[in-house]
Write an enzyme that holds these catalytic residues in place. Sequence first.
Site, PDB file in Angstrom:
ATOM      1  N   SER A  10       0.851  -1.195   0.000  1.00 50.08           N
ATOM      2  CA  SER A  10       0.000   0.000   0.000  1.00 50.08           C
ATOM      3  C   SER A  10       0.885   1.242   0.000  1.00 50.08           C
ATOM      4  O   SER A  10       1.684   1.441   0.924  1.00 50.08           O
ATOM      5  CB  SER A  10      -0.889   0.022   1.245  1.00 50.08           C
ATOM      6  OG  SER A  10      -1.395   1.332   1.418  1.00 50.08           O
ATOM      7  N   HIS A  35      -1.221  -1.321  -4.326  1.00 53.69           N
ATOM      8  CA  HIS A  35      -2.498  -1.012  -3.665  1.00 53.69           C
ATOM      9  C   HIS A  35      -2.579   0.486  -3.376  1.00 53.69           C
ATOM     10  O   HIS A  35      -1.687   1.062  -2.751  1.00 53.69           O
ATOM     11  CB  HIS A  35      -2.572  -1.816  -2.369  1.00 53.69           C
ATOM     12  CG  HIS A  35      -3.867  -1.724  -1.633  1.00 53.69           C
ATOM     13  ND1 HIS A  35      -4.977  -2.476  -1.956  1.00 53.69           N
ATOM     14  CD2 HIS A  35      -4.235  -0.959  -0.572  1.00 53.69           C
ATOM     15  CE1 HIS A  35      -5.974  -2.193  -1.125  1.00 53.69           C
ATOM     16  NE2 HIS A  35      -5.550  -1.265  -0.262  1.00 53.69           N
ATOM     17  N   ASP A  37      -4.855   3.493  -1.741  1.00 50.77           N
ATOM     18  CA  ASP A  37      -5.920   3.753  -0.774  1.00 50.77           C
ATOM     19  C   ASP A  37      -6.507   5.148  -0.969  1.00 50.77           C
ATOM     20  O   ASP A  37      -5.858   6.153  -0.664  1.00 50.77           O
ATOM     21  CB  ASP A  37      -5.361   3.629   0.650  1.00 50.77           C
ATOM     22  CG  ASP A  37      -5.114   2.179   1.026  1.00 50.77           C
ATOM     23  OD1 ASP A  37      -6.055   1.377   0.920  1.00 50.77           O
ATOM     24  OD2 ASP A  37      -3.969   1.847   1.406  1.00 50.77           O
ATOM     25  N   MET A  39      -9.157   7.865   0.162  1.00 49.29           N
ATOM     26  CA  MET A  39      -9.954   8.221   1.353  1.00 49.29           C
ATOM     27  C   MET A  39     -10.541   9.616   1.196  1.00 49.29           C
ATOM     28  O   MET A  39      -9.889  10.505   0.632  1.00 49.29           O
ATOM     29  CB  MET A  39      -9.071   8.188   2.595  1.00 49.29           C
ATOM     30  CG  MET A  39      -8.366   6.851   2.781  1.00 49.29           C
ATOM     31  SD  MET A  39      -7.488   6.808   4.340  1.00 49.29           S
ATOM     32  CE  MET A  39      -6.652   5.225   4.190  1.00 49.29           C
ATOM     33  N   HIS A  68      -8.463   0.912  -3.854  1.00 52.33           N
ATOM     34  CA  HIS A  68      -9.368   0.667  -2.731  1.00 52.33           C
ATOM     35  C   HIS A  68     -10.067   1.975  -2.376  1.00 52.33           C
ATOM     36  O   HIS A  68      -9.444   2.882  -1.817  1.00 52.33           O
ATOM     37  CB  HIS A  68      -8.520   0.138  -1.553  1.00 52.33           C
ATOM     38  CG  HIS A  68      -9.264  -0.121  -0.291  1.00 52.33           C
ATOM     39  ND1 HIS A  68      -8.625  -0.330   0.910  1.00 52.33           N
ATOM     40  CD2 HIS A  68     -10.594  -0.214  -0.023  1.00 52.33           C
ATOM     41  CE1 HIS A  68      -9.518  -0.534   1.857  1.00 52.33           C
ATOM     42  NE2 HIS A  68     -10.724  -0.462   1.327  1.00 52.33           N
ATOM     43  N   MET A  70     -12.279   4.163  -0.239  1.00 52.66           N
ATOM     44  CA  MET A  70     -12.917   4.354   1.075  1.00 52.66           C
ATOM     45  C   MET A  70     -13.626   5.690   1.015  1.00 52.66           C
ATOM     46  O   MET A  70     -13.216   6.676   1.642  1.00 52.66           O
ATOM     47  CB  MET A  70     -11.839   4.306   2.177  1.00 52.66           C
ATOM     48  CG  MET A  70     -11.313   2.890   2.394  1.00 52.66           C
ATOM     49  SD  MET A  70      -9.710   2.846   3.225  1.00 52.66           S
ATOM     50  CE  MET A  70      -8.646   2.969   1.806  1.00 52.66           C
ATOM     51  N   MET A 139     -11.146  -6.425   5.604  1.00 52.28           N
ATOM     52  CA  MET A 139     -10.368  -5.449   6.388  1.00 52.28           C
ATOM     53  C   MET A 139     -10.020  -6.061   7.742  1.00 52.28           C
ATOM     54  O   MET A 139     -10.896  -6.549   8.468  1.00 52.28           O
ATOM     55  CB  MET A 139     -11.174  -4.161   6.615  1.00 52.28           C
ATOM     56  CG  MET A 139     -11.506  -3.356   5.368  1.00 52.28           C
ATOM     57  SD  MET A 139     -10.081  -2.828   4.391  1.00 52.28           S
ATOM     58  CE  MET A 139      -9.135  -1.885   5.594  1.00 52.28           C
ATOM     59  N   GLY A 144      -8.809   3.630   7.298  1.00 57.65           N
ATOM     60  CA  GLY A 144      -8.523   5.045   7.507  1.00 57.65           C
ATOM     61  C   GLY A 144      -7.060   5.364   7.687  1.00 57.65           C
ATOM     62  O   GLY A 144      -6.610   6.420   7.283  1.00 57.65           O
ATOM     63  N   PHE A 145      -6.312   4.427   8.248  1.00 52.67           N
ATOM     64  CA  PHE A 145      -4.908   4.715   8.545  1.00 52.67           C
ATOM     65  C   PHE A 145      -4.051   3.464   8.376  1.00 52.67           C
ATOM     66  O   PHE A 145      -4.526   2.353   8.614  1.00 52.67           O
ATOM     67  CB  PHE A 145      -4.753   5.218   9.988  1.00 52.67           C
ATOM     68  CG  PHE A 145      -5.586   6.442  10.268  1.00 52.67           C
ATOM     69  CD1 PHE A 145      -5.113   7.713   9.932  1.00 52.67           C
ATOM     70  CD2 PHE A 145      -6.856   6.319  10.806  1.00 52.67           C
ATOM     71  CE1 PHE A 145      -5.897   8.840  10.150  1.00 52.67           C
ATOM     72  CE2 PHE A 145      -7.648   7.445  11.030  1.00 52.67           C
ATOM     73  CZ  PHE A 145      -7.164   8.701  10.695  1.00 52.67           C
ATOM     74  N   GLY A 147      -0.594   1.302   9.616  1.00 54.66           N
ATOM     75  CA  GLY A 147       0.115   1.077  10.876  1.00 54.66           C
ATOM     76  C   GLY A 147      -0.750   0.768  12.078  1.00 54.66           C
ATOM     77  O   GLY A 147      -0.298   0.897  13.219  1.00 54.66           O
ATOM     78  N   ASP A 174      -6.453  -6.748   4.196  1.00 49.88           N
ATOM     79  CA  ASP A 174      -5.938  -5.373   4.247  1.00 49.88           C
ATOM     80  C   ASP A 174      -5.920  -4.856   5.673  1.00 49.88           C
ATOM     81  O   ASP A 174      -6.971  -4.652   6.279  1.00 49.88           O
ATOM     82  CB  ASP A 174      -6.814  -4.478   3.354  1.00 49.88           C
ATOM     83  CG  ASP A 174      -6.218  -3.093   3.150  1.00 49.88           C
ATOM     84  OD1 ASP A 174      -5.130  -2.814   3.693  1.00 49.88           O
ATOM     85  OD2 ASP A 174      -6.858  -2.288   2.454  1.00 49.88           O
ATOM     86  N   GLY A 175      -4.695  -4.635   6.188  1.00 47.85           N
ATOM     87  CA  GLY A 175      -4.537  -4.030   7.509  1.00 47.85           C
ATOM     88  C   GLY A 175      -3.724  -4.905   8.445  1.00 47.85           C
ATOM     89  O   GLY A 175      -4.087  -6.046   8.728  1.00 47.85           O
ATOM     90  N   GLY A 176      -2.584  -4.384   8.877  1.00 48.69           N
ATOM     91  CA  GLY A 176      -1.790  -5.092   9.884  1.00 48.69           C
ATOM     92  C   GLY A 176      -1.169  -6.390   9.400  1.00 48.69           C
ATOM     93  O   GLY A 176      -0.784  -7.240  10.209  1.00 48.69           O
ATOM     94  N   GLY A 196       1.284  -2.209   4.127  1.00 52.90           N
ATOM     95  CA  GLY A 196       1.859  -0.878   4.038  1.00 52.90           C
ATOM     96  C   GLY A 196       3.109  -0.786   4.883  1.00 52.90           C
ATOM     97  O   GLY A 196       4.241  -0.894   4.383  1.00 52.90           O
ATOM     98  N   SER A 197       2.931  -0.638   6.186  1.00 54.15           N
ATOM     99  CA  SER A 197       4.098  -0.438   7.055  1.00 54.15           C
ATOM    100  C   SER A 197       5.055  -1.621   7.010  1.00 54.15           C
ATOM    101  O   SER A 197       6.278  -1.430   7.040  1.00 54.15           O
ATOM    102  CB  SER A 197       3.665  -0.111   8.485  1.00 54.15           C
ATOM    103  OG  SER A 197       2.452  -0.715   8.793  1.00 54.15           O
TER     104      SER A 197
END
Length: 231
Positions: A10, A35, A37, A39, A68, A70, A139, A144-145, A147, A174-176, A196-197
């Site tokens: 991401s 990816h 994002d 928003m 994606h 949002m 998700m 929204g964010f 990390g 998606d996420g973490g 991402g992170s």
Amino acid sequence: MDRSVKIAPSILSADFADFGREIEAIEAQGADWVHVDVMDGHFVPNLTFGPPAVKAFRKHVRTVMDVHLMIAPVDPYIDAFAEAGADIITAHLEAGPHIHRTLQAIRATGKKAGVALNPGTPAESVEHLLDLTDLVCVMTVNPGFGGQKFIDMTDKVRRLRAMIGDRPVHIEIDGGVDPTTAPRLVQAGADVLVAGSAVFRGGSVQNPEPYGQNIRAIRAAAEGAGGARVA
Ligand code: DX5
Ligand code: ZN
């Protein structure tokens, strides 16, 4: 269809002043998809980029641009994101009352259509959409964010995998996502891992090797869980 593990960095975790070179760096370091994002500061409490920015990214993407959304509403912007060069356009089930119509509208542009589910939305909510969709995005954070802390959705992925059966539908997480969280999700049936992170940490455009190490670490952990063999 290809159910092997695909890593989709991401660019929310990239250097916002240098997107072109960041995209080229992650692709050179082994990213399968890119990816993006989007928003709107309304559906989610953060703002990122609109169609002109996505169109600028397109010039640098050689793999698959996975957009994606949002945003709410979605429908008025579908054509603009299609024209900007998205390969996959994913809308949130929670973004409006007519996700079925939204998926039809995305497919009408010739692009692949994805539906994303917030952590609180059950797998069963997409049961009647599966013939209209190419990807279900699960998700594992509240959108929204980058990390944020991973929320385990393994059971949701397992249910989706059973529901999808032989249909050519990807399951994206998606996420973490990192080498510790990815294996159980891939084992449950996911094949696209957004990160991402966990991809961008430690590296930069000037020093991109850590991107490659991070991508390989996620892939190795996921494939070790049997991901490459999930049929
Ligand atoms: C969150 C975004 C994600 C995010 C993932 O709303 O949809 O794509 O960038 O970031 P990490 O991998 O850092 O959780
Ligand atoms: Zn995302």
